[in-house]
Design a protein around this motif. Structure first.
Motif, PDB file in Angstrom:
ATOM      1  N   CYS A 270       0.848  -1.196   0.000  1.00  0.00           N
ATOM      2  CA  CYS A 270       0.000   0.000   0.000  1.00  0.00           C
ATOM      3  C   CYS A 270       0.884   1.247   0.000  1.00  0.00           C
ATOM      4  CB  CYS A 270      -0.905  -0.013   1.230  1.00  0.00           C
ATOM      5  SG  CYS A 270      -1.946   1.448   1.396  1.00  0.00           S
ATOM      6  N   SER A 271       0.597   2.156  -0.908  1.00  0.00           N
ATOM      7  CA  SER A 271       1.379   3.393  -0.991  1.00  0.00           C
ATOM      8  C   SER A 271       0.739   4.541  -0.215  1.00  0.00           C
ATOM      9  CB  SER A 271       1.533   3.805  -2.459  1.00  0.00           C
ATOM     10  OG  SER A 271       0.255   4.044  -3.048  1.00  0.00           O
ATOM     11  N   TYR A 272      -0.469   4.329   0.309  1.00  0.00           N
ATOM     12  CA  TYR A 272      -1.164   5.393   1.034  1.00  0.00           C
ATOM     13  C   TYR A 272      -0.673   5.474   2.486  1.00  0.00           C
ATOM     14  CZ  TYR A 272      -4.264   4.849  -2.993  1.00  0.00           C
ATOM     15  OH  TYR A 272      -4.764   4.745  -4.269  1.00  0.00           O
ATOM     16  N   GLY A 273      -1.020   6.571   3.144  1.00  0.00           N
ATOM     17  CA  GLY A 273      -0.569   6.762   4.512  1.00  0.00           C
ATOM     18  C   GLY A 273       0.941   6.861   4.559  1.00  0.00           C
TER      19      GLY A 273
ATOM     20  N   PHE B 166      -0.930   3.201   9.258  1.00  0.00           N
ATOM     21  CA  PHE B 166      -1.893   4.196   9.728  1.00  0.00           C
ATOM     22  C   PHE B 166      -2.127   4.007  11.222  1.00  0.00           C
ATOM     23  CE2 PHE B 166      -2.966   3.309   5.340  1.00  0.00           C
ATOM     24  CZ  PHE B 166      -3.311   4.535   4.779  1.00  0.00           C
ATOM     25  N   VAL B 167      -2.575   5.066  11.855  1.00  0.00           N
ATOM     26  CA  VAL B 167      -3.219   4.974  13.173  1.00  0.00           C
ATOM     27  C   VAL B 167      -4.700   5.241  12.975  1.00  0.00           C
ATOM     28  CG1 VAL B 167      -3.529   6.212  15.362  1.00  0.00           C
ATOM     29  CG2 VAL B 167      -1.250   5.467  14.663  1.00  0.00           C
ATOM     30  N   TYR B 168      -5.536   4.326  13.458  1.00  0.00           N
ATOM     31  CA  TYR B 168      -6.993   4.481  13.443  1.00  0.00           C
ATOM     32  C   TYR B 168      -7.454   4.734  14.882  1.00  0.00           C
ATOM     33  CZ  TYR B 168      -7.715   2.232   8.771  1.00  0.00           C
ATOM     34  OH  TYR B 168      -7.731   1.909   7.436  1.00  0.00           O
ATOM     35  N   ALA B 169      -8.264   5.766  15.108  1.00  0.00           N
ATOM     36  CA  ALA B 169      -8.753   6.051  16.459  1.00  0.00           C
ATOM     37  C   ALA B 169     -10.129   6.730  16.405  1.00  0.00           C
ATOM     38  CB  ALA B 169      -7.765   6.955  17.197  1.00  0.00           C
ATOM     39  N   ASP B 170     -10.964   6.603  17.373  1.00  0.00           N
ATOM     40  CA  ASP B 170     -10.921   5.602  18.427  1.00  0.00           C
ATOM     41  C   ASP B 170     -11.730   4.397  17.961  1.00  0.00           C
ATOM     42  OD1 ASP B 170     -11.361   4.057  20.750  1.00  0.00           O
ATOM     43  OD2 ASP B 170     -11.697   5.787  22.020  1.00  0.00           O
ATOM     44  N   CYS B 171     -11.173   3.219  18.106  1.00  0.00           N
ATOM     45  CA  CYS B 171     -11.820   2.015  17.584  1.00  0.00           C
ATOM     46  C   CYS B 171     -12.235   1.043  18.680  1.00  0.00           C
ATOM     47  CB  CYS B 171     -10.887   1.295  16.622  1.00  0.00           C
ATOM     48  SG  CYS B 171     -10.343   2.279  15.231  1.00  0.00           S
TER      49      CYS B 171
ATOM     50  N   PHE C  65     -13.406   8.994   3.629  1.00  0.00           N
ATOM     51  CA  PHE C  65     -12.209   8.154   3.713  1.00  0.00           C
ATOM     52  C   PHE C  65     -11.352   8.237   2.452  1.00  0.00           C
ATOM     53  CE2 PHE C  65      -9.914   4.151   3.208  1.00  0.00           C
ATOM     54  CZ  PHE C  65      -9.289   4.032   4.432  1.00  0.00           C
ATOM     55  N   ASP C  66     -12.001   8.156   1.289  1.00  0.00           N
ATOM     56  CA  ASP C  66     -11.209   8.182   0.050  1.00  0.00           C
ATOM     57  C   ASP C  66     -10.540   9.534  -0.157  1.00  0.00           C
ATOM     58  OD1 ASP C  66     -13.590   9.493  -0.513  1.00  0.00           O
ATOM     59  OD2 ASP C  66     -14.072   8.314  -2.305  1.00  0.00           O
ATOM     60  N   ALA C  67     -11.233  10.605   0.199  1.00  0.00           N
ATOM     61  CA  ALA C  67     -10.641  11.935   0.074  1.00  0.00           C
ATOM     62  C   ALA C  67      -9.484  12.124   1.055  1.00  0.00           C
ATOM     63  CB  ALA C  67     -11.696  13.009   0.308  1.00  0.00           C
ATOM     64  N   ALA C  68      -9.520  11.406   2.155  1.00  0.00           N
ATOM     65  CA  ALA C  68      -8.471  11.540   3.167  1.00  0.00           C
ATOM     66  C   ALA C  68      -7.159  10.908   2.740  1.00  0.00           C
ATOM     67  CB  ALA C  68      -8.939  10.926   4.481  1.00  0.00           C
ATOM     68  N   ILE C  69      -7.225   9.794   1.982  1.00  0.00           N
ATOM     69  CA  ILE C  69      -5.979   9.049   1.737  1.00  0.00           C
ATOM     70  C   ILE C  69      -5.555   8.966   0.269  1.00  0.00           C
ATOM     71  CG2 ILE C  69      -6.424   7.649   3.795  1.00  0.00           C
ATOM     72  CD1 ILE C  69      -6.924   5.263   1.825  1.00  0.00           C
ATOM     73  N   ILE C  70      -6.433   9.280  -0.678  1.00  0.00           N
ATOM     74  CA  ILE C  70      -6.106   9.114  -2.101  1.00  0.00           C
ATOM     75  C   ILE C  70      -5.945  10.486  -2.761  1.00  0.00           C
ATOM     76  CG2 ILE C  70      -6.859   8.140  -4.307  1.00  0.00           C
ATOM     77  CD1 ILE C  70      -8.505   6.097  -2.684  1.00  0.00           C
ATOM     78  N   PRO C  71      -4.742  10.854  -3.181  1.00  0.00           N
ATOM     79  CA  PRO C  71      -4.504  12.201  -3.709  1.00  0.00           C
ATOM     80  C   PRO C  71      -5.403  12.580  -4.881  1.00  0.00           C
ATOM     81  CG  PRO C  71      -2.427  11.078  -3.289  1.00  0.00           C
ATOM     82  CD  PRO C  71      -3.498  10.053  -3.109  1.00  0.00           C
TER      83      PRO C  71
ATOM     84  N   ALA D 227      -3.373  11.649   4.396  1.00  0.00           N
ATOM     85  CA  ALA D 227      -3.553  11.374   5.822  1.00  0.00           C
ATOM     86  C   ALA D 227      -2.991  10.013   6.210  1.00  0.00           C
ATOM     87  CB  ALA D 227      -5.031  11.457   6.194  1.00  0.00           C
ATOM     88  N   ASN D 228      -2.405   9.969   7.399  1.00  0.00           N
ATOM     89  CA  ASN D 228      -1.921   8.712   7.970  1.00  0.00           C
ATOM     90  C   ASN D 228      -2.490   8.448   9.367  1.00  0.00           C
ATOM     91  OD1 ASN D 228      -0.333  10.429   9.658  1.00  0.00           O
ATOM     92  ND2 ASN D 228       1.317  10.409   8.141  1.00  0.00           N
TER      93      ASN D 228
END
Length: 333
Positions: A161-164, A169-174, A247-253, A269-270
């Motif tokens: 994966c080239s994203y992040g 990544f850090v995912y919070a709060d899960c 989500f897609d706007a956050a990680i995909i340029p 975003a990471n």
């Protein structure tokens, strides 16, 4: 070298002692064997030594690396009981109840070892529920004053994966706060930024997630996230953050260029802040199962000393990873 191997290497530089209170679980004993071979942290198991050794021998597992503490014979148990009683007597704790918890509720015993400095962190939850693990942590260790709130995260390592941060990544709060307020989301973002910096050693780029991007939807759920972004920018002006973002706007340029043109965060975003526990928990499990990611957690953040949870669906490798993260958190403390 993947992210968890890097964390293990760093943990070796300043060894910490981590307590594993669930000595009656095969996955935990298997993890002890792996940690012994990799030698990045010291380990304490809680329970009757003969029972643990016989259980390990029966399944051909080597737990010789671990120190085994039996609360019934440990020379510090009376100190732990008295200290726990003093800590909780204003909440109605009795000496008899304190003794019962220390002798029979191993997550409580483990947290008191950390509280009194006989260990540096705890990893539990393979058998116990998150509520059982975190109740002991919150009653004994409590939140760090500067964090103001205890939350949880997953460290996600997505292969190919080239994203992040190259798939990290850090995912919070899960795993902890069911429906955080805007104020809580801002605090979770700050804690998550510190977590990302500690574990990944790169600059955190934070996206507040939503089903909406920049007001494309109008509803109270979106309002909550927008308010959280405003508060985070006011309170933590040095953080790189933006939202609300899908989500897609956050990680995909390429998608960010269309949905959030001009944003320096969108598409890069990471560190992802989910609007509630449903979204976070579902999101990490989808990533884990469909993207074949490694998911380490739920790990606590914002707590005075690291007391960390496991998914009851974890395997020995997950436990080893959680111990490595806990050791690194203990180094920070």
């Amino acid at each position: 070298m993947n992210i968890i191997e890097k964390i293990k290497t760093r943990a070796k530089e300043n060894r910490k002692t981590i307590v594993l209170p669930e000595s009656d679980d095969l996955r935990v004993l298997e993890a002890v064997g792996i940690i012994g071979k990799e030698n990045f942290a010291d380990v304490i198991l809680i329970g009757d030594e003969t029972t643990i050794l016989n259980f390990a021998k029966e399944h051909q597992l080597d737990v010789s690396y671990a120190k085994i503490i039996d609360p019934k014979t440990y020379n510090k148990t009376d100190e732990l009981i008295e200290s726990f009683y003093e800590l909780r007597k204003h909440k109605g704790m009795t000496l008899e109840k304190a003794k019962d918890l220390m002798l029979h509720d191993y997550p409580y015993f483990a947290c008191m070892l950390v509280k009194l400095g006989y260990a540096d962190g705890v990893v539990s939850g393979a058998v116990h529920s998150s509520a059982d693990t975190l109740r002991a942590a919150l009653q004994i260790i409590k939140a760090s004053p500067e964090a103001k709130i205890v939350s949880s995260f997953f460290l996600m390592d997505v292969p190919n994966c080239s994203y992040g941060a190259d798939g990290v990544f850090v995912y919070a709060d899960c795993g902890m706060i069911q429906n955080p307020t805007s104020e809580e989301l801002a605090l979770i973002a700050n804690s998550s930024a510190k977590t990302f910096q500690l574990l990944v050693e790169k600059e955190p780029i934070i996206a507040f997630l939503s089903h909406s991007t920049y007001g494309s939807s109008k509803c109270p759920d979106v309002d909550k996230v927008q308010k959280a972004v405003e508060l985070a920018k006011e309170q933590f002006p040095d953080l790189l953050l933006d939202g609300e973002l899908q989500f897609d706007a956050a990680i995909i340029p390429e998608i960010a260029a269309t949905k959030a043109p001009g944003s320096k965060i969108a598409g890069h975003a990471n560190t992802l802040i989910f609007p509630d526990l449903d979204a976070g928990n579902i999101g990490y499990k989808i990533t884990e199962r469909l993207a074949k990611a490694k998911a380490y957690g739920p790990i606590t953040q914002g707590i005075a000393k690291p007391i960390n949870d496991l998914s009851r669906g974890c395997n020995a490798t997950d436990i080893v990873g959680a111990v490595a993260i806990t050791a690194l958190q203990a180094n920070q403390k």
